[in-house]
Design a protein around this motif. Structure first.
Motif, PDB file in Angstrom:
ATOM      1  N   ILE A 141      34.986  42.640  47.408  1.00  0.00           N
ATOM      2  CA  ILE A 141      36.397  41.910  47.541  1.00  0.00           C
ATOM      3  C   ILE A 141      37.243  42.598  47.149  1.00  0.00           C
ATOM      4  O   ILE A 141      38.309  42.612  47.479  1.00  0.00           O
ATOM      5  CB  ILE A 141      36.008  40.487  46.756  1.00  0.00           C
ATOM      6  N   GLY A 142      37.035  43.381  45.693  1.00  0.00           N
ATOM      7  CA  GLY A 142      37.999  44.085  45.235  1.00  0.00           C
ATOM      8  C   GLY A 142      38.447  45.253  45.968  1.00  0.00           C
ATOM      9  O   GLY A 142      39.707  45.687  46.005  1.00  0.00           O
ATOM     10  N   GLU A 152      40.677  44.070  49.106  1.00  0.00           N
ATOM     11  CA  GLU A 152      42.077  43.290  48.324  1.00  0.00           C
ATOM     12  C   GLU A 152      42.943  44.615  48.416  1.00  0.00           C
ATOM     13  O   GLU A 152      44.005  44.734  48.496  1.00  0.00           O
ATOM     14  CB  GLU A 152      41.972  42.417  47.127  1.00  0.00           C
ATOM     15  N   LEU A 158      48.267  37.099  49.507  1.00  0.00           N
ATOM     16  CA  LEU A 158      47.115  37.551  49.436  1.00  0.00           C
ATOM     17  C   LEU A 158      46.769  37.323  47.799  1.00  0.00           C
ATOM     18  O   LEU A 158      45.556  36.735  47.734  1.00  0.00           O
ATOM     19  CB  LEU A 158      47.040  39.221  49.505  1.00  0.00           C
ATOM     20  N   LEU A 159      47.435  37.563  46.907  1.00  0.00           N
ATOM     21  CA  LEU A 159      47.324  37.272  45.573  1.00  0.00           C
ATOM     22  C   LEU A 159      47.251  35.614  45.355  1.00  0.00           C
ATOM     23  O   LEU A 159      46.401  35.066  44.823  1.00  0.00           O
ATOM     24  CB  LEU A 159      48.713  37.937  44.488  1.00  0.00           C
ATOM     25  N   ALA A 162      46.541  33.439  47.712  1.00  0.00           N
ATOM     26  CA  ALA A 162      45.386  32.984  48.441  1.00  0.00           C
ATOM     27  C   ALA A 162      44.005  33.294  47.504  1.00  0.00           C
ATOM     28  O   ALA A 162      43.223  32.283  47.374  1.00  0.00           O
ATOM     29  CB  ALA A 162      45.099  33.928  49.931  1.00  0.00           C
ATOM     30  N   LYS A 163      43.772  34.270  46.809  1.00  0.00           N
ATOM     31  CA  LYS A 163      42.948  34.794  46.037  1.00  0.00           C
ATOM     32  C   LYS A 163      42.826  33.810  44.880  1.00  0.00           C
ATOM     33  O   LYS A 163      41.675  33.195  44.333  1.00  0.00           O
ATOM     34  CB  LYS A 163      42.980  36.151  45.367  1.00  0.00           C
ATOM     35  N   SER A 164      44.070  33.579  44.382  1.00  0.00           N
ATOM     36  CA  SER A 164      44.204  32.605  43.159  1.00  0.00           C
ATOM     37  C   SER A 164      43.759  31.159  43.406  1.00  0.00           C
ATOM     38  O   SER A 164      42.909  30.433  42.541  1.00  0.00           O
ATOM     39  CB  SER A 164      45.662  32.577  42.750  1.00  0.00           C
ATOM     40  N   PHE A 188      41.382  30.270  45.951  1.00  0.00           N
ATOM     41  CA  PHE A 188      39.621  30.370  45.924  1.00  0.00           C
ATOM     42  C   PHE A 188      39.233  30.537  44.662  1.00  0.00           C
ATOM     43  O   PHE A 188      38.113  29.983  44.440  1.00  0.00           O
ATOM     44  CB  PHE A 188      39.395  31.647  46.978  1.00  0.00           C
ATOM     45  N   ARG A 189      39.821  31.128  43.823  1.00  0.00           N
ATOM     46  CA  ARG A 189      39.151  31.260  42.455  1.00  0.00           C
ATOM     47  C   ARG A 189      39.414  30.206  41.621  1.00  0.00           C
ATOM     48  O   ARG A 189      38.293  29.942  40.661  1.00  0.00           O
ATOM     49  CB  ARG A 189      39.774  32.493  41.702  1.00  0.00           C
ATOM     50  N   THR A 196      41.912  41.027  38.448  1.00  0.00           N
ATOM     51  CA  THR A 196      42.688  41.033  39.492  1.00  0.00           C
ATOM     52  C   THR A 196      44.064  41.992  39.239  1.00  0.00           C
ATOM     53  O   THR A 196      44.609  42.378  40.388  1.00  0.00           O
ATOM     54  CB  THR A 196      43.074  39.657  39.689  1.00  0.00           C
ATOM     55  N   SER A 221      43.512  45.541  39.709  1.00  0.00           N
ATOM     56  CA  SER A 221      43.298  46.134  41.014  1.00  0.00           C
ATOM     57  C   SER A 221      44.329  46.063  41.877  1.00  0.00           C
ATOM     58  O   SER A 221      44.702  46.837  42.607  1.00  0.00           O
ATOM     59  CB  SER A 221      42.131  44.849  41.650  1.00  0.00           C
TER      60      SER A 221
END
Length: 238
Positions: free
Chosen positions: A165-166, A169, A188-189, A191-193, A195-196, A216, A219
């Motif tokens: 995933i890292g 991204e 993108l940031l 969206a990841k937030s 899901f997390r 994150t 990265s």
């Protein structure tokens, strides 16, 4: 370019749309004795000839069909259950490279000399930097903050999922930077937030939340920095 698009369309039709699972299963069992292997090869040749739309392309369509059959035979004879995924990827890459080679051959174009192409080396270095090297660097940096609960949650996670995933991204961010779509990085940031958020809320572990946030941000920061550096280097080229 349009010829490659047509040939790639033919590849998609022949390898995925018009190839039933029963054909695939029969080929895997009987290999070179499967009638469907030869039907599959013939289909690729016909599709290439029709989509190219030129009588002069027929010999090249035959070449595509023959090489497609050879590649498929190699895969069928060497793939095992444990490495089937690897052989699938290698098989598809080989087919695409053949199509590219046929296009260059048919259009009498010379293959680009990547060894003297400075843009290629800059791009390649930037992309490779953001894969495993960046993963190791980030893991090393944030390891001092790794919470114990992170280890306990590994049983419910896919193997090496966080690592992949890292990498993905960072490559996405790298691409957004080079195409000047900075707003996509924020999407993108976010969206990841989202899901997390569920996992971190259920964990009820502030240290784990901070650990994930630091990883994150590092990265994304590494990907942004790499993208900006590559952009600057490209601008310096003559």
């Amino acid at each position: 370019m349009i010829l490659f698009v047509k040939l790639f369309l033919g590849h998609l039709l022949g390898d995925f749309i018009w190839q039933p699972n029963s054909w695939v299963a029969d080929k895997e069992i009987k290999k070179h004795k499967s009638i469907y292997l030869y039907v599959h090869i013939f289909l690729h040749g016909i599709l290439a000839a029709i989509l190219a739309g030129e009588i002069s392309f027929i010999p090249y369509a035959v070449l595509i069909a023959v090489t497609h059959g050879i590649i498929d035979l190699i895969k069928l004879n060497f793939q095992k259950k444990k490495n089937k995924r690897t052989w699938f990827v290698a098989d598809q890459i080989a087919h695409i490279l053949i199509l590219i080679g046929v296009v260059f051959l048919y259009e009498n174009k010379t293959v680009p000399n990547f060894w003297t192409n400075n843009e290629f080396w800059i791009f390649l270095t930037g992309i490779l930097l953001l894969t495993k090297p960046a993963s190791i660097f980030i893991k090393t940096i944030i390891s001092i903050w790794a919470p114990e609960s992170k280890i306990d949650n590994q049983d419910n996670s896919l193997i090496a999922a966080g690592n992949y995933i890292g990498i993905l991204e960072r490559l996405f961010v790298f691409g957004f930077i080079l195409t000047n779509h900075f707003e996509a990085i924020g999407f993108l940031l976010a969206a990841k937030s989202i899901f997390r958020f569920g996992d971190l809320k259920e964990a009820k572990d502030r240290k784990l939340t901070e650990y994930v946030l630091i990883g994150t941000l590092i990265s994304f920061g590494a990907a942004i920095l790499a993208g900006l550096i590559v952009q600057a280097l490209l601008l310096q080229l003559p």
